[in-house]
Design an enzyme around this catalytic site. Structure first.
Site, PDB file in Angstrom:
ATOM      1  N   ASP A  83       0.868  -1.192   0.000  1.00 55.38           N
ATOM      2  CA  ASP A  83       0.000   0.000   0.000  1.00 55.38           C
ATOM      3  C   ASP A  83       0.902   1.238   0.000  1.00 55.38           C
ATOM      4  OD1 ASP A  83      -3.031   0.780   1.769  1.00 55.38           O
ATOM      5  OD2 ASP A  83      -1.668   2.176   0.806  1.00 55.38           O
ATOM      6  N   ASP A  85      -3.429   2.415  -5.457  1.00 51.97           N
ATOM      7  CA  ASP A  85      -2.204   2.397  -4.653  1.00 51.97           C
ATOM      8  C   ASP A  85      -2.044   1.137  -3.817  1.00 51.97           C
ATOM      9  OD1 ASP A  85      -3.838   2.782  -2.354  1.00 51.97           O
ATOM     10  OD2 ASP A  85      -2.276   3.996  -1.423  1.00 51.97           O
ATOM     11  N   GLU A  86      -2.800   0.117  -4.147  1.00 49.09           N
ATOM     12  CA  GLU A  86      -2.821  -1.076  -3.303  1.00 49.09           C
ATOM     13  C   GLU A  86      -2.815  -2.334  -4.155  1.00 49.09           C
ATOM     14  OE1 GLU A  86      -5.890  -2.307  -0.015  1.00 49.09           O
ATOM     15  OE2 GLU A  86      -6.322  -0.318  -0.791  1.00 49.09           O
ATOM     16  N   CYS A 141     -36.938  -4.474 -16.152  1.00 45.36           N
ATOM     17  CA  CYS A 141     -37.817  -5.344 -16.927  1.00 45.36           C
ATOM     18  C   CYS A 141     -38.412  -6.390 -15.989  1.00 45.36           C
ATOM     19  CB  CYS A 141     -37.020  -6.017 -18.037  1.00 45.36           C
ATOM     20  SG  CYS A 141     -37.965  -7.300 -18.870  1.00 45.36           S
ATOM     21  N   CYS A 185     -37.058 -10.172 -16.943  1.00 45.42           N
ATOM     22  CA  CYS A 185     -35.716 -10.683 -16.667  1.00 45.42           C
ATOM     23  C   CYS A 185     -34.928  -9.818 -15.696  1.00 45.42           C
ATOM     24  CB  CYS A 185     -34.929 -10.832 -17.963  1.00 45.42           C
ATOM     25  SG  CYS A 185     -34.561  -9.243 -18.723  1.00 45.42           S
ATOM     26  N   HIS A 213     -34.865  -4.492 -26.440  1.00 45.48           N
ATOM     27  CA  HIS A 213     -35.103  -5.467 -25.389  1.00 45.48           C
ATOM     28  C   HIS A 213     -36.487  -6.091 -25.541  1.00 45.48           C
ATOM     29  CE1 HIS A 213     -34.374  -7.423 -21.629  1.00 45.48           C
ATOM     30  NE2 HIS A 213     -35.549  -7.018 -21.179  1.00 45.48           N
ATOM     31  N   HIS A 270     -37.563 -10.126 -26.096  1.00 44.66           N
ATOM     32  CA  HIS A 270     -38.561 -10.912 -25.365  1.00 44.66           C
ATOM     33  C   HIS A 270     -39.624 -11.435 -26.316  1.00 44.66           C
ATOM     34  CE1 HIS A 270     -37.341 -10.934 -21.286  1.00 44.66           C
ATOM     35  NE2 HIS A 270     -37.213  -9.616 -21.221  1.00 44.66           N
TER      36      HIS A 270
HETATM   37  N1  DCP Z   1      -8.513   8.362  -1.388  1.00 38.36           N
HETATM   38  C1  DCP Z   1      -9.624   9.160  -1.646  1.00 38.36           C
HETATM   39  N2  DCP Z   1     -10.631   9.237  -0.734  1.00 38.36           N
HETATM   40  C2  DCP Z   1     -10.546   8.550   0.430  1.00 38.36           C
HETATM   41  C3  DCP Z   1      -9.450   7.725   0.703  1.00 38.36           C
HETATM   42  C4  DCP Z   1      -8.446   7.655  -0.242  1.00 38.36           C
HETATM   43  O1  DCP Z   1      -9.680   9.784  -2.702  1.00 38.36           O
HETATM   44  N3  DCP Z   1     -11.540   8.650   1.294  1.00 38.36           N
HETATM   45  C5  DCP Z   1      -7.426   8.317  -2.363  1.00 38.36           C
HETATM   46  C6  DCP Z   1      -6.307   9.226  -1.935  1.00 38.36           C
HETATM   47  C7  DCP Z   1      -5.276   8.325  -1.383  1.00 38.36           C
HETATM   48  C8  DCP Z   1      -5.469   7.068  -2.186  1.00 38.36           C
HETATM   49  O2  DCP Z   1      -6.848   7.014  -2.450  1.00 38.36           O
HETATM   50  O3  DCP Z   1      -3.976   8.863  -1.540  1.00 38.36           O
HETATM   51  C9  DCP Z   1      -5.032   5.812  -1.462  1.00 38.36           C
HETATM   52  O4  DCP Z   1      -5.806   5.622  -0.303  1.00 38.36           O
HETATM   53  P1  DCP Z   1      -5.200   5.095   1.047  1.00 38.36           P
HETATM   54  O5  DCP Z   1      -6.315   4.738   1.931  1.00 38.36           O
HETATM   55  O6  DCP Z   1      -4.167   4.070   0.772  1.00 38.36           O
HETATM   56  O7  DCP Z   1      -4.533   6.382   1.693  1.00 38.36           O
HETATM   57  P2  DCP Z   1      -3.126   7.004   1.423  1.00 38.36           P
HETATM   58  O8  DCP Z   1      -2.329   6.231   0.456  1.00 38.36           O
HETATM   59  O9  DCP Z   1      -3.305   8.442   1.082  1.00 38.36           O
HETATM   60  O10 DCP Z   1      -2.457   6.947   2.848  1.00 38.36           O
HETATM   61  P3  DCP Z   1      -1.865   5.684   3.614  1.00 38.36           P
HETATM   62  O11 DCP Z   1      -2.047   4.483   2.762  1.00 38.36           O
HETATM   63  O12 DCP Z   1      -0.441   6.022   3.848  1.00 38.36           O
HETATM   64  O13 DCP Z   1      -2.626   5.611   4.883  1.00 38.36           O
HETATM   65 MG    MG Z   2      -2.119   4.132   0.649  1.00 37.02          MG
END
Ligand code: DCP
Ligand code: MG
Length: 657
Positions: free
Chosen positions: A80, A171-172, A576, A579, A594, A598
């Site tokens: 992360d 970011d994860e 619908c 379905c 659609h 049918h």
């Molecule tokens: N983000 C967002 N709204 C939120 C939470 C996060 O837009 N409520 C966005 C901004 C963050 C990114 O997603 O930078 C990644 O989320 P994270 O929860 O991983 O938070 P950060 O990376 O900012 O901080 P950290 O992981 O160090 O706690």
């Molecule tokens: Mg983060």
């Protein structure tokens, strides 16, 4: 965060937000939570000691069963990025380094760097409150393209360690590092360290990592030494149980504020281990899948297999921004989202046919609008075309968030747009299955989140299947206020009495007149008449069986009674009735298409019945004569020329429409 004066922060947040829309929304959420807690208390009070002890036996059995599923053979790493958006912004503007800053604006911030967090500033907080907490706070606007660029760089690194890594958001990611550890004779901790160093070298950004025997544990671990740190939990049952025994339940993905309060305030569950002690209550009060999830948490179990692409239910992304009514900016954001969604879909080799638009208004009302298409789509042009149509129907509106989701994926990863005029109905029937599946999903979601839907407050979300810690993102398992679309779905499939009444209403045309299906007239005439009504709302399709009946025509013995009298209505002017697919009124052409499907399906059935009848007549000529006599007696109209062959239907329909 340590060192934050929580009381002071709470007071400022309260004083600053009082009377604001944010405050109203927070109050609404509080009221919702209190109601849930009261309901749960009431249910709990009804349980007799005998019932509880019986449920405890059920729980104990289930715990043993779940234990047999423990898999300690894989090594999972969760990575992360640290303060991702803020870190990227600092990279492009080094003068921000060391200063408290937040990404976002006065109405809402997406994240804050660690310097700002010391003041209590955090993601999803209105900027005006953040500024009060930290007067020196620097605001930087969101620049989504930048984050996508850096996210791609990090993913290139992840790929080197696990080519099948699972991205959970920008970011994860989750990586199965079992093989790389073996191949390179390195410990998981060494791999984690090397990966973090490589990410830093490639991007200039720091990240944190967690290692565990499953994804749930790996995610929890990645948070332990944040920022720029790592934590390894050995693949050992004792180590896992010790780790879990004191772990607060809130640390688990999917257990948010609402679930935490319910479990803690009503059931006295504080740590993950408490889940096992209170297993009886959990089994008594929750659905099996939810109780299973809680018990698994108590055992430190989680997903170890890579979910099949097919088990993914949806891919989505969303963007939070400062409240605005600027329609041009909505369309720009929609175009960006469509582009990103398309890239994600194509990376997975997927295409989907249900597109959902999520909007959060300035007043925090969350709306979801969905359309289920005849075709599977994945191109940004298609996504944007339909998303724009959905958005258009909502204008004018003041928004703070837009999201897009594609679901109901094609079964076999082949991007094969269905031809709406194709003669076979296979495609349609497959789609029908898909829509049924989705209805099942959404109802099951009321007990446990199965479909990923939109990640809460994060930009991109990938579905990872049920009971997946990561799939909950920042959302709370029991907080159904996060799933207005789920609630909508439940209404639409009949949980709401009002809707069901609508479902069974007599056929009414737009102006409220009864739609009188003609006496047995040629299918083409019937089709024209029904089609003339097909753009009206609700419109109806009376089955040919029913027409036969009205005209006193003989029913074939093989006709299933369940087919009789089926109506095509747009339930809630949206779904619908046959379905369950969703087509809002603005999708006039798609509704027509659609409707055609049918009708074609019905005609196809009729055709096959005719064939069966003819075959039987050929095999049993006496029956044939008898039935002909019967038919002569019963036939009301000499105009009947039988059914239009399916080929003819399509020729005619394409000529006429
Ligand atoms: N983000 C967002 N709204 C939120 C939470 C996060 O837009 N409520 C966005 C901004 C963050 C990114 O997603 O930078 C990644 O989320 P994270 O929860 O991983 O938070 P950060 O990376 O900012 O901080 P950290 O992981 O160090 O706690
Ligand atoms: Mg983060």
């Amino acid at each position: 965060m340590d060192g934050v004066d929580k009381e002071k922060v709470q007071r400022i947040v309260y004083d600053m937000s009082k009377g604001s829309k944010y405050f109203e929304n927070e109050e609404r959420k509080e009221a919702f939570m209190r109601q849930k807690i009261d309901n749960m208390r009431a249910q709990c009070a009804k349980l007799t000691p005998t019932a509880i002890s019986q449920y405890q036996k059920v729980a104990d059995r289930r715990i043993l069963e779940l234990e047999t599923k423990r898999d300690l053979s894989r090594i999972w790493l969760h990575v992360d990025m640290d303060a991702f958006y803020a870190a990227v912004e600092t990279l492009s503007n080094p003068s921000l380094k060391g200063k408290p800053m937040a990404v976002g604006g006065m109405s809402m911030i997406s994240t804050a760097n660690y310097e700002a967090r010391r003041f209590g500033v955090r993601a999803a907080m209105p900027g005006f409150i953040a500024r009060k907490l930290c007067p020196e706070l620097i605001f930087v606007p969101v620049d989504f393209k930048k984050y996508t660029y850096y996210s791609d760089l990090t993913r290139k690194v992840f790929q080197k360690y696990d080519p099948n890594f699972m991205a959970a958001s920008l970011d994860e990611a989750y990586l199965d590092i079992t093989d790389v550890c073996k191949e390179r004779s390195m410990t998981s901790g060494e791999i984690a360290k090397e990966l973090r160093t490589t990410v830093f070298e490639e991007t200039g950004l720091t990240c944190s990592a967690g290692v565990g025997s499953n994804r749930l544990l790996a995610k929890v671990c990645s948070d332990i030494n944040k920022p720029n740190g790592q934590f390894v939990l050995p693949n050992d049952r004792m180590a896992v149980m010790t780790f879990i025994s004191s772990l607060p339940i809130r640390k688990i993905g999917g257990i948010g504020k609402v679930t935490e309060h319910i479990l803690r305030d009503v059931l006295g569950i504080n740590t993950c281990e408490d889940m096992l002690q209170k297993g009886g209550l959990l089994c008594a009060l929750f659905s099996r899948s939810t109780a299973d999830f809680f018990l698994s948490v108590g055992l430190g179990l989680g997903q170890t297999e890579i979910p099949q692409v097919r088990s993914r239910k949806s891919i989505s992304n969303e963007r939070t921004f400062s409240s605005t009514e600027d329609e041009a900016s909505f369309y720009q954001k929609l175009a960006d989202l469509a582009e990103m969604l398309s890239v994600d879909m194509q990376k997975e080799g997927l295409s989907g046919r249900t597109l959902t638009l999520k909007l959060k208004t300035t007043t925090f009302e969350v709306r979801t609008r969905a359309v289920t298409l005849q075709n599977y789509i994945c191109s940004s042009e298609d996504i944007l075309k339909y998303a724009s149509k959905l958005l258009k129907a909502e204008l004018p509106v003041s928004l703070r968030l837009i999201g897009l989701r594609l679901s109901q994926f094609n079964a076999d990863k082949v991007v094969a747009p269905a031809d709406p005029t194709q003669k076979t109905l296979t495609n349609f029937l497959i789609s029908g299955d898909a829509s049924r599946e989705s209805m099942v999903d959404s109802s099951s979601m009321s007990s446990i989140v199965n479909d990923h839907h939109f990640m809460n407050d994060t930009e991109t979300g990938f579905s990872m299947g049920s009971h997946e810690a990561c799939s909950y993102g920042g959302r709370d398992l029991l907080d159904s206020s996060h799933f207005p679309d789920l609630e909508d779905n439940n209404c639409a499939i009949g949980n709401n009495d009002g809707e069901m009444q609508k479902f069974h209403e007599p056929l009414n045309g737009e102006n409220g007149n009864k739609v009188n299906t003609p006496e047995r007239k040629s299918c083409q005439n019937a089709l024209s008449e029904l089609k003339a009504d097909s753009s009206s709302v609700p419109f109806a399709f009376r089955s040919l069986d029913e027409e036969n009946k009205k005209a006193n025509l003989p029913d074939d013995d093989t006709v299933s009674s369940s087919n009789q009298g089926e109506l095509l209505l747009w339930v809630n002017d949206y779904k619908c009735s046959l379905c369950g697919i969703e087509l809002p009124p603005c999708f006039v052409e798609e509704r027509q298409e659609h409707f055609d499907f049918h009708l074609a399906e019905r005609l196809q059935k009729e055709e096959s019945r005719c064939d069966t009848r003819m075959l039987r007549h050929r095999l049993f000529p006496e029956d044939n004569i008898a039935s002909q006599r019967k038919r002569k007696k019963q036939r009301a109209s000499p105009k009947d020329k039988g059914h239009i062959p399916i080929d003819l239907f399509f020729v005619k329909s394409s000529q006429n429409f």
